[in-house]
Scaffold this motif. Sequence first.
Motif, short mmCIF file in Angstrom:
data_model
loop_
_atom_site.label_atom_id
_atom_site.label_comp_id
_atom_site.label_asym_id
_atom_site.label_seq_id
_atom_site.Cartn_x
_atom_site.Cartn_y
_atom_site.Cartn_z
N GLU A 96 0.84 -1.20 0.00
CA GLU A 96 0.00 0.00 0.00
C GLU A 96 0.87 1.25 0.00
OE1 GLU A 96 -3.06 -0.12 -0.48
OE2 GLU A 96 -3.84 -2.02 0.32
N THR A 97 0.23 2.39 -0.23
CA THR A 97 0.94 3.67 -0.19
C THR A 97 1.07 4.16 1.25
OG1 THR A 97 -1.15 4.85 -0.52
CG2 THR A 97 0.15 4.32 -2.48
N TYR A 98 0.47 3.44 2.19
CA TYR A 98 0.51 3.80 3.60
C TYR A 98 0.96 2.58 4.40
CZ TYR A 98 -4.03 1.54 3.04
OH TYR A 98 -5.02 0.66 2.70
N PHE A 99 1.33 2.81 5.66
CA PHE A 99 1.82 1.73 6.51
C PHE A 99 0.67 0.82 6.93
CE2 PHE A 99 2.65 0.09 10.82
CZ PHE A 99 3.75 -0.70 10.55
N VAL A 100 0.90 -0.50 6.83
CA VAL A 100 -0.08 -1.50 7.25
C VAL A 100 0.49 -2.28 8.42
CG1 VAL A 100 -1.44 -3.51 6.59
CG2 VAL A 100 -1.02 -1.69 4.92
N GLU A 101 -0.22 -2.27 9.53
CA GLU A 101 0.24 -2.94 10.74
C GLU A 101 0.05 -4.45 10.64
OE1 GLU A 101 1.93 -3.17 14.47
OE2 GLU A 101 1.46 -1.22 13.58
N ASP A 102 -1.14 -4.85 10.17
CA ASP A 102 -1.51 -6.27 10.16
C ASP A 102 -2.06 -6.64 8.77
OD1 ASP A 102 -2.35 -8.82 10.67
OD2 ASP A 102 -3.97 -8.26 12.05
N PHE A 103 -1.43 -7.64 8.14
CA PHE A 103 -1.83 -8.04 6.79
C PHE A 103 -2.80 -9.23 6.78
CE2 PHE A 103 2.15 -5.81 5.84
CZ PHE A 103 1.77 -5.05 4.76
N SER A 104 -3.26 -9.65 7.94
CA SER A 104 -4.09 -10.87 8.00
C SER A 104 -5.36 -10.76 7.17
CB SER A 104 -4.44 -11.20 9.45
OG SER A 104 -5.11 -10.11 10.07
N ARG A 122 1.31 -1.19 -4.59
CA ARG A 122 1.53 0.23 -4.29
C ARG A 122 1.75 1.03 -5.57
NH1 ARG A 122 6.24 2.70 -0.29
NH2 ARG A 122 6.02 4.87 -0.93
N ALA A 123 2.53 0.49 -6.52
CA ALA A 123 2.81 1.20 -7.76
C ALA A 123 1.53 1.49 -8.54
CB ALA A 123 3.78 0.40 -8.63
N VAL A 124 0.60 0.53 -8.51
CA VAL A 124 -0.68 0.71 -9.20
C VAL A 124 -1.47 1.83 -8.53
CG1 VAL A 124 -2.87 -0.39 -9.82
CG2 VAL A 124 -0.74 -1.69 -9.93
N MET A 125 -1.50 1.81 -7.20
CA MET A 125 -2.25 2.82 -6.47
C MET A 125 -1.65 4.21 -6.67
SD MET A 125 -4.62 1.02 -5.37
CE MET A 125 -5.46 2.34 -4.49
N LYS A 172 -7.72 -11.98 -0.74
CA LYS A 172 -8.11 -10.71 -1.34
C LYS A 172 -7.48 -10.57 -2.72
CE LYS A 172 -8.16 -5.75 -0.24
NZ LYS A 172 -7.75 -4.72 0.76
N THR A 173 -8.22 -10.01 -3.66
CA THR A 173 -7.70 -9.78 -5.01
C THR A 173 -7.12 -8.37 -5.10
OG1 THR A 173 -9.31 -11.30 -5.99
CG2 THR A 173 -8.29 -9.68 -7.46
N LEU A 174 -5.89 -8.31 -5.60
CA LEU A 174 -5.20 -7.02 -5.72
C LEU A 174 -4.77 -6.77 -7.15
CD1 LEU A 174 -2.78 -7.17 -2.63
CD2 LEU A 174 -4.99 -6.02 -2.77
N ALA A 175 -4.86 -5.52 -7.57
CA ALA A 175 -4.30 -5.10 -8.86
C ALA A 175 -2.80 -4.86 -8.65
CB ALA A 175 -4.99 -3.85 -9.36
N VAL A 176 -1.98 -5.47 -9.50
CA VAL A 176 -0.52 -5.38 -9.32
C VAL A 176 0.17 -5.16 -10.66
CG1 VAL A 176 -0.53 -6.87 -7.29
CG2 VAL A 176 -0.24 -7.88 -9.56
N LYS A 177 1.47 -4.84 -10.55
CA LYS A 177 2.33 -4.83 -11.72
C LYS A 177 3.67 -5.42 -11.29
CE LYS A 177 3.43 -0.85 -13.33
NZ LYS A 177 3.38 0.56 -13.79
#
Length: 374
Positions: free
Chosen positions: A127-135, A161-164, A140-145
């Motif tokens: 993500e473009t921000y800090f994530v404490e817990d990824f559980s 993050r690059a996509v976002m 989950k489906t994510l758009a990526v490159k």
Amino acid sequence: MVETNNDLQVGSIVTGTVIKIDEKQVFVDIGYKTEGIIPISELSNLHVENPGDVVRDGEELTLQVKKIDDDEVVLSKKMVDAEKAWKDLQHKFDQNEVFETEVKEVVKGGLVVDIGLRGFIPASLVETYFVEDFSDYKNKTLAVKIVDLDQEQNRVILSHRAVMEEEQEKKKQDLLQSLQKGQVVEGTVQRITTFGAFVDIGGVDGLVHISELAHTHVEKVSDVLTEGDNIKVEILSVDLDNERISLSYKNTLPGPWSGIEGRIKEGDQVEGIVKRIVSFGAFIEIETGVEGLVHISQIANRHIGTPEEVLKVGDKVSAKVLSVSEQDERISLSMKEIELEKEKGEIEQYEKEEDFSSFQLGDMIGDKLDKYKK
């Protein structure tokens, strides 16, 4: 190329139909003298708990021969999937393509995704921000490159993050192009500084300078705004080249003169503080941001050469309202009227307390009596 199943060799590509699913392996009919076996470790490039999660009875599969014994043929599904996936990923990488993938595992340092083989999204690229817990990201489906691809090292690094960031940049540019001077928009206070406040107005920050916070002087920005406040602001200017936006908060607020004719009326007696002295009179602040003018002729019940003979900045005075205009933002005041009314009241009170004849009273106060008995 898929070879015939009658002449098997290690490395051959064959087709087969799932005929049985066990806890640790899958049996496949490949038209050979013995059934083919796909060990659970050869089903997928990802960790598999249950073979039934990957294949189903009767499904036709394309497989690669990994090992041949007289009574056993070991097959691999993941090797075929991986070869196909590498070609597809190389194309996506070359084209800088954005695609979707599902998170299969949450591991230390990031996320494992299914892209036909094992792909990895480092925590810093989720993500473009800090994530404490990824559980919550599992399944989950994510758009990526793809940001790093190395088949020899069997390494595929992906970034959500690059996509976002690309989406945010496009949104930002679209917003900058759409903003117009004088437009009123809603925003959220993101950061407060000594010189103003930065407000997010939909993906881009604009600055409300401290001078644009209120209709009155502001000592500290925090006296007016708090981080997290949702406010309306007016666009003052947009600098597309430098991506700078100037905003005004005070322009969206009622001015100090708004509704003044309902609060202050002709004939009212008001109190105020002398704020400024000029050659022709003095300006008295009677409400925050509202000043009325006492003309030099209305300062005292006698002739004066300059306002300073009677007044100084900071004096607290009483005055009578002569006229009020919200449209012109102008109030005319008279201190002399207050003085005259006070004198008239004193005389009337004196008349009540002392039973003098009009002749006797006239001798005592001169022509002042006549002035109030017109």
